[in-house]
Design a protein around this motif. Structure first.
Motif, PDB file in Angstrom:
ATOM      1  N   GLY A 287      51.330  48.056  43.599  1.00 38.76           N
ATOM      2  CA  GLY A 287      50.432  48.123  44.745  1.00 38.76           C
ATOM      3  C   GLY A 287      49.126  47.371  44.582  1.00 38.76           C
ATOM      4  N   ALA A 288      48.886  46.736  43.432  1.00 36.80           N
ATOM      5  CA  ALA A 288      47.621  46.035  43.219  1.00 36.80           C
ATOM      6  C   ALA A 288      47.642  44.669  43.901  1.00 36.80           C
ATOM      7  CB  ALA A 288      47.360  45.866  41.725  1.00 36.80           C
ATOM      8  N   ASP A 289      46.530  44.310  44.553  1.00 33.49           N
ATOM      9  CA  ASP A 289      46.389  42.976  45.127  1.00 33.49           C
ATOM     10  C   ASP A 289      46.001  41.947  44.068  1.00 33.49           C
ATOM     11  OD1 ASP A 289      46.946  43.942  47.610  1.00 33.49           O
ATOM     12  OD2 ASP A 289      44.858  44.098  48.247  1.00 33.49           O
ATOM     13  N   LEU A 290      45.263  42.361  43.072  1.00 34.89           N
ATOM     14  CA  LEU A 290      44.691  41.441  42.089  1.00 34.89           C
ATOM     15  C   LEU A 290      44.859  42.022  40.693  1.00 34.89           C
ATOM     16  CD1 LEU A 290      43.019  38.962  41.285  1.00 34.89           C
ATOM     17  CD2 LEU A 290      40.943  40.281  41.800  1.00 34.89           C
ATOM     18  N   VAL A 291      45.497  41.253  39.810  1.00 32.17           N
ATOM     19  CA  VAL A 291      45.704  41.677  38.424  1.00 32.17           C
ATOM     20  C   VAL A 291      45.226  40.546  37.516  1.00 32.17           C
ATOM     21  CG1 VAL A 291      47.381  42.330  36.669  1.00 32.17           C
ATOM     22  CG2 VAL A 291      47.650  43.155  39.019  1.00 32.17           C
ATOM     23  N   ASP A 292      44.321  40.887  36.603  1.00 33.14           N
ATOM     24  CA  ASP A 292      43.748  39.886  35.689  1.00 33.14           C
ATOM     25  C   ASP A 292      44.124  40.244  34.256  1.00 33.14           C
ATOM     26  OD1 ASP A 292      42.312  37.952  34.404  1.00 33.14           O
ATOM     27  OD2 ASP A 292      40.352  38.881  34.733  1.00 33.14           O
ATOM     28  N   GLU A 293      45.328  39.874  33.852  1.00 34.60           N
ATOM     29  CA  GLU A 293      45.761  40.120  32.481  1.00 34.60           C
ATOM     30  C   GLU A 293      45.171  39.103  31.500  1.00 34.60           C
ATOM     31  OE1 GLU A 293      47.563  42.577  30.937  1.00 34.60           O
ATOM     32  OE2 GLU A 293      47.092  43.534  32.829  1.00 34.60           O
ATOM     33  N   ALA A 294      44.665  37.984  31.998  1.00 38.52           N
ATOM     34  CA  ALA A 294      44.089  36.962  31.111  1.00 38.52           C
ATOM     35  C   ALA A 294      42.623  37.227  30.817  1.00 38.52           C
ATOM     36  CB  ALA A 294      44.236  35.572  31.735  1.00 38.52           C
ATOM     37  N   GLY A 295      42.011  38.159  31.563  1.00 38.33           N
ATOM     38  CA  GLY A 295      40.619  38.483  31.324  1.00 38.33           C
ATOM     39  C   GLY A 295      39.662  37.358  31.676  1.00 38.33           C
ATOM     40  N   VAL A 296      39.941  36.632  32.747  1.00 39.15           N
ATOM     41  CA  VAL A 296      39.108  35.480  33.087  1.00 39.15           C
ATOM     42  C   VAL A 296      38.169  35.762  34.252  1.00 39.15           C
ATOM     43  CG1 VAL A 296      40.759  33.815  32.208  1.00 39.15           C
ATOM     44  CG2 VAL A 296      40.950  34.571  34.584  1.00 39.15           C
ATOM     45  N   LEU A 297      38.252  36.948  34.873  1.00 39.76           N
ATOM     46  CA  LEU A 297      37.423  37.255  36.031  1.00 39.76           C
ATOM     47  C   LEU A 297      36.355  38.271  35.662  1.00 39.76           C
ATOM     48  CD1 LEU A 297      40.063  37.601  38.909  1.00 39.76           C
ATOM     49  CD2 LEU A 297      38.842  35.562  38.158  1.00 39.76           C
ATOM     50  N   SER A 298      35.131  37.997  36.105  1.00 44.15           N
ATOM     51  CA  SER A 298      34.071  38.984  35.984  1.00 44.15           C
ATOM     52  C   SER A 298      34.205  39.989  37.126  1.00 44.15           C
ATOM     53  CB  SER A 298      32.709  38.297  36.045  1.00 44.15           C
ATOM     54  OG  SER A 298      32.528  37.693  37.309  1.00 44.15           O
ATOM     55  N   VAL A 299      33.408  41.048  37.093  1.00 42.62           N
ATOM     56  CA  VAL A 299      33.445  42.056  38.151  1.00 42.62           C
ATOM     57  C   VAL A 299      33.076  41.420  39.490  1.00 42.62           C
ATOM     58  CG1 VAL A 299      32.420  44.199  38.969  1.00 42.62           C
ATOM     59  CG2 VAL A 299      32.948  43.923  36.544  1.00 42.62           C
ATOM     60  N   MET A 300      32.066  40.557  39.466  1.00 44.10           N
ATOM     61  CA  MET A 300      31.646  39.898  40.700  1.00 44.10           C
ATOM     62  C   MET A 300      32.751  38.980  41.218  1.00 44.10           C
ATOM     63  SD  MET A 300      28.288  37.512  41.392  1.00 44.10           S
ATOM     64  CE  MET A 300      27.235  38.892  40.967  1.00 44.10           C
ATOM     65  N   ALA A 301      33.396  38.257  40.311  1.00 47.85           N
ATOM     66  CA  ALA A 301      34.464  37.350  40.720  1.00 47.85           C
ATOM     67  C   ALA A 301      35.637  38.118  41.316  1.00 47.85           C
ATOM     68  CB  ALA A 301      34.925  36.508  39.539  1.00 47.85           C
ATOM     69  N   GLU A 302      35.976  39.268  40.730  1.00 46.10           N
ATOM     70  CA  GLU A 302      37.051  40.088  41.292  1.00 46.10           C
ATOM     71  C   GLU A 302      36.751  40.477  42.731  1.00 46.10           C
ATOM     72  OE1 GLU A 302      37.555  43.369  38.711  1.00 46.10           O
ATOM     73  OE2 GLU A 302      38.694  42.264  37.195  1.00 46.10           O
ATOM     74  N   GLY A 303      35.469  40.841  42.993  1.00 45.30           N
ATOM     75  CA  GLY A 303      35.090  41.214  44.347  1.00 45.30           C
ATOM     76  C   GLY A 303      35.230  40.058  45.318  1.00 45.30           C
ATOM     77  N   GLU A 304      34.895  38.841  44.865  1.00 46.94           N
ATOM     78  CA  GLU A 304      35.004  37.673  45.738  1.00 46.94           C
ATOM     79  C   GLU A 304      36.466  37.365  46.062  1.00 46.94           C
ATOM     80  OE1 GLU A 304      33.026  34.719  43.506  1.00 46.94           O
ATOM     81  OE2 GLU A 304      30.998  35.416  43.985  1.00 46.94           O
ATOM     82  N   VAL A 305      37.345  37.451  45.054  1.00 48.83           N
ATOM     83  CA  VAL A 305      38.761  37.190  45.296  1.00 48.83           C
ATOM     84  C   VAL A 305      39.342  38.253  46.228  1.00 48.83           C
ATOM     85  CG1 VAL A 305      41.040  36.987  44.224  1.00 48.83           C
ATOM     86  CG2 VAL A 305      39.042  35.974  43.110  1.00 48.83           C
ATOM     87  N   GLN A 306      38.987  39.520  45.990  1.00 50.46           N
ATOM     88  CA  GLN A 306      39.490  40.596  46.840  1.00 50.46           C
ATOM     89  C   GLN A 306      39.040  40.421  48.288  1.00 50.46           C
ATOM     90  OE1 GLN A 306      41.627  43.215  45.809  1.00 50.46           O
ATOM     91  NE2 GLN A 306      41.824  43.280  48.043  1.00 50.46           N
ATOM     92  N   ALA A 307      37.808  39.952  48.486  1.00 50.27           N
ATOM     93  CA  ALA A 307      37.312  39.713  49.842  1.00 50.27           C
ATOM     94  C   ALA A 307      38.125  38.621  50.534  1.00 50.27           C
ATOM     95  CB  ALA A 307      35.828  39.327  49.792  1.00 50.27           C
ATOM     96  N   ALA A 308      38.500  37.566  49.789  1.00 50.96           N
ATOM     97  CA  ALA A 308      39.317  36.502  50.373  1.00 50.96           C
ATOM     98  C   ALA A 308      40.709  37.016  50.734  1.00 50.96           C
ATOM     99  CB  ALA A 308      39.418  35.329  49.389  1.00 50.96           C
TER     100      ALA A 308
END
Length: 663
Positions: A37-58
C-alpha cells in the motif's frame, strides 16, 4: 559441548565471511516484493524527509489530476530477476497493481530504471518512453533522485492531457522569429553601415574645411613673415635675422609639401579610402610650420622689448660689470685653494670654468661698448641685439662662478663625512669577519663582501667626494649581504626547530590516508589516490632536502605533504560517504557492530545490531517492505488515505507492459 563449539566456530566464520563480503560489495541487491500500500519506498536511502514530502505531493497531484496512481521505489540494485523491466513487473504483480496504476523503479547503484503498467493503461510504451527520456533520465543523470520522480509524474499528467498542437505552433513561431531576426539584423547592418558612411563623409568634410583654412592662413603668415625679416634686418642687422630666415625657409618647405598633397586630392590621385589620411597630413604640416615661425617670432618680440629699454638696460649691465669682476676674482682664489688642498684632480668637475667666465666677461664689455655706440648713432635695434648678447653672457658667468663655489662646499662636506664613513665601514667589516655561520655558502658570500669593502678603504681617490662615494657604496653592499645571510641563518634555525614536528605530522597524515584508502579501494576514485601520491612525493622531497642540509626546503615540503595527505583523507571519506550511505548512527568502519547486524539478520535476531541493516527490509524476512523505516517510505496522512482509495478501485491483472533502461 562439541556441537556448541562447532556452531560457534561456524557463526564466527560466517560472520567474518559476511563482513568481508560487505566490504567487497558496495551495494545490496533487492528482490521484488509487495509494496503493502505504500506510494513511495526508499530502500536506497537517497531521499531526505523534505524530498519524500515533495515526491509524495507530486504523486498526489497526479492522482487528483488524472486518477492515475503512481508508485515509486528506490533500491540500490535489482535482483531476482536482475532484469529491470521484469523486476518492475514482478513487484507490480505482487503488489496487485491495476489498470490505472504505474510503478516506477530506480536502481541508484546500477544506474538503471524501469516502469510497469497494466496492458490497458491509457498511455502506450512509446509515450511512456518519451516521458522517461525527456523528463526522468535528465534528472537521474544528475543524481537528482526526487526530481526524477517528480518530473516523471508531471510528464505522465501532461501526456494524458494533450493540449493544442504546440509543435506546429512553436514551429511556426520559430519560423516567424527567425525570419524577423534575419530581417532585423540585415536592416540593422544596413542602417549602421549607412550611418557610419554618413559620419565618415561628415568627418572628411570637416577635415577638408580645416585643412583648407590652415593652408590659406599659413600662406598669408609666410608672406607677412618675409616682410618682417626684411624689417628686422634693417632694424637689428643681418646677423640677428639668421635664425629667423632659417625658420622661414623651413616653414616654406612644409607649406609646399602641404600644397602638393592638396593638389593630389584635387587631381583625384588619392584613393577615397586614403582621403582622410591625406587631409590629416596637410593639417600636421601646417601645424609644424606654425610652431617654427612662432618660436622665432617670440625671439623678435623680445628684441623689440629690448629696443625700447635699451639705454636703461645698458646702464644696468655696465654697473653689473664691477660686481662680475669681484665674483671672478673670488672664483679664481677658490680654484687655487682647492687645487692646493685636494690636488688638481679634485677640480675636474669645474675644469676651465673660471677661464671661460673671464672670457665671457671680456665679451660682455665689448658688447656693451658697441651697444653704447649704436645708441649714440640712433640705432636702437642694433643696440638691442648687443644688449641681448651681453645678458646671455652675464647669465653664463653667474652659472660658472656658482659651480666653483658649490664644488668647494661639496669637498668640505665630504672631507668632514669621510672619517666617520671610514670608521663605520671598518666596524662593519670587523663584525662580518667575527660572525659564525653554519652554511659555508653564506660564509663565503659574506667574506667576499667584506673583502670588497676593505679594498674600497685601501684605494686611492682623486677627491674626498669620490672616496666618500666609493666607501659608502662598499659599506652598503656589505650591509645588504650581511643582513641577507643573517636573516637566512635565522630562518634556517627556525626551520630546524620545527622540522622534526612537521616531519612526524606529515608521516602520520600520510599513514592515515594510505590505510583508509587501502581498506576501501572499491569505492574510492582517482582524486584521493593522486593526492596521496603527491603527498608521498612531497615527503620524499622533504627527506632529501633535510639530507642535503636545506632545512627550509625540507620544512616547506613536509608541510605541503601533510596538507595534501589531509586533503586525500578528506576527499576519500567524502567519496565513501556519498557512494556508500549508511543509516544515522551506523559506524562507517567494518567492525563488530556491522558483524552483529549481519548475524542478527542471518539468525533472525531482532535485538542488538539487527535493525541496523542497510537493506531496510524486515529482520524476519527479506521478501517484503513492511518493516521499512519511516525515513524510507512516506507515511503522511494524505498518502495513507489516498493509497487505500487507489488500491481498492484497481483490478489486478497479470497482463502488463513495461520498459526502462540505463541513465
Amino acid at each position: 559441548m562439541r556441537v556448541r563449539g562447532a556452531i560457534g566456530r561456524l557463526i564466527a566464520a560466517t560472520g567474518l565471511t559476511l563482513v568481508l563480503a560487505a566490504a567487497a560489495a558496495p551495494a545490496l541487491a533487492e528482490p521484488p516484493s509487495d509494496l503493502r500500500g505504500a506510494d513511495l519506498v526508499d530502500e536506497a536511502g537517497v531521499l531526505s524527509v523534505m524530498a519524500e514530502g515533495e515526491v509524495q505531493a507530486a504523486i498526489d497531484e497526479l492522482y487528483e489530476r488524472s486518477g492515475i496512481a503512481l508508485r515509486v521505489v528506490y533500491v540500490e540494485t535489482f535482483d531476482d530477476p536482475s532484469d529491470a523491466p521484469r523486476w518492475a513487473d514482478e513487484t507490480a504483480r505482487l503488489t496487485g497493481l491495476g489498470e490505472k496504476d504505474v510503478l516506477l523503479a530506480v536502481a541508484t547503484e546500477d544506474r538503471n530504471y524501469a516502469y510497469s503498467v497494466d496492458a490497458g493503461f491509457p498511455l502506450s510504451n512509446a509515450q511512456l518512453d518519451e516521458v522517461a527520456s525527456s523528463r526522468l533520465i535528465p534528472e537521474l543523470r544528475g543524481n537528482d533522485w526526487p526530481g526524477g520522480a517528480i518530473a516523471f509524474a508531471d510528464g505522465i499528467g501532461d501526456a494524458l492531457e494533450p493540449g493544442p498542437p504546440w509543435l506546429l505552433i512553436i514551429g511556426g513561431g520559430i519560423v516567424v522569429v527567425v525570419a524577423a531576426v534575419i530581417v532585423g539584423r540585415w536592416w540593422r547592418r544596413r542602417h549602421l553601415a549607412a550611418k557610419a558612411a554618413r559620419a565618415e563623409r561628415e568627418a572628411i568634410a570637416a577635415f577638408e574645411t580645416k585643412a583648407d583654412a590652415l593652408l590659406v592662413e599659413l600662406d598669408d603668415s609666410l608672406a607677412t613673415a618675409r616682410q618682417e625679416v626684411g624689417f628686422a634686418a634693417a632694424q637689428f642687422g643681418e646677423e640677428a635675422t639668421v635664425d629667423f630666415r632659417q625658420a622661414l625657409q623651413k616653414a616654406t618647405e612644409l607649406l609646399a609639401q602641404a600644397f602638393a598633397t592638396r593638389h593630389s586630392l584635387d587631381e583625384g590621385r588619392v584613393a577615397p579610402a586614403d582621403r582622410r589620411m591625406a587631409l590629416e597630413k596637410i593639417t600636421e604640416l601646417c601645424d609644424e610650420a606654425d610652431r617654427v615661425l612662432d618660436t622665432e617670432s617670440a625671439a623678435f618680440d623680445e628684441l623689440r622689448a629690448l629696443e625700447r629699454e635699451a639705454p636703461r638696460l645698458r646702464d644696468e649691465l655696465t654697473t653689473r660689470q664691477e660686481t662680475l669682476a669681484a665674483s671672478l676674482a673670488s672664483a679664481r682664489d677658490i680654484e687655487r685653494e682647492l687645487a692646493s688642498r685636494y690636488g688638481e684632480a679634485a677640480l675636474a668637475p669645474i675644469e676651465g670654468s673660471v677661464a671661460q667666465a673671464e672670457r665671457l666677461a671680456a665679451f660682455t664689455a665689448i658688447e656693451l661698448q658697441r651697444a653704447g655706440e649704436a645708441l649714440a648713432q640712433g640705432s636702437a635695434g642694433t643696440a638691442a641685439v648687443r644688449i641681448r648678447s651681453a645678458q646671455q653672457a652675464v647669465g653664463q658667468i653667474d652659472q660658472l662662478v656658482a659651480s666653483v663655489r658649490e664644488l668647494a662646499e661639496s669637498l668640505a662636506d665630504a672631507t668632514a663625512q669621510l672619517e666617520a664613513a671610514l670608521a663605520d665601514t671598518r666596524g662593519d667589516i670587523a663584525q662580518a669577519r667575527s660572525r659564525s655561520l653554519d652554511d659555508p655558502r653564506d660564509a663565503a658570500e659574506l667574506d667576499a663582501a667584506a673583502d670588497a669593502a676593505e679594498k674600497a678603504l685601501a684605494a686611492t681617490y682623486d677627491s674626498p667626494l669620490l672616496a666618500l662615494e666609493a666607501v659608502g657604496a662598499a659599506d652598503a653592499a656589505l650591509a645588504e649581504v650581511s643582513g641577507r645571510v643573517v636573516d637566512r641563518a635565522a630562518e634556517r634555525d627556525r626551520a630546524l626547530a620545527r622540522l622534526d614536528e612537521s616531519t612526524t605530522t606529515a608521516k602520520n597524515a600520510i599513514r592515515r590516508a594510505a590505510e583508509y584508502i587501502e581498506t576501501r579501494r572499491g569505492v574510492i576514485g582517482v582524486r584521493p589516490r593522486s593526492q596521496l601520491t603527491a603527498a608521498e612525493k612531497r615527503f620524499a622531497a622533504s627527506l632529501a632536502s633535510a639530507a642535503a642540509d636545506d632545512p627550509i626546503a625540507a620544512l616547506v615540503a613536509a608541510r605541503q605533504a601533510a596538507t595534501e595527505a589531509t586533503n586525500a583523507l578528506r576527499d576519500a571519506r567524502a567519496e565513501v560517504s556519498r557512494d556508500d550511505p549508511l543509516p544515522p548512527g551506523y559506524d562507517s568502519g567494518y567492525d563488530g557492530a556491522a558483524t552483529g547486524g549481519i548475524l542478527g539478520w542471518l539468525f533472525g535476531d531482532s535485538g542488538g545490531g539487527g535493525s541496523s541493516s542497510r537493506s531496510g527490509w524486515s529482520s524476519s524476512s527479506r521478501s517484503s517492505w513492511s518493516g521499512s523505516s519511516s525515513r524510507r517510505s512516506s507515511s503522511s496522512s494524505s498518502r495513507s488515505s489516498s493509497s487505500s482509495r487507489r488500491s481498492g478501485g484497481s483490478r489486478s491483472s497479470s497482463s502488463r507492459r513495461s520498459g526502462g533502461g540505463r541513465f
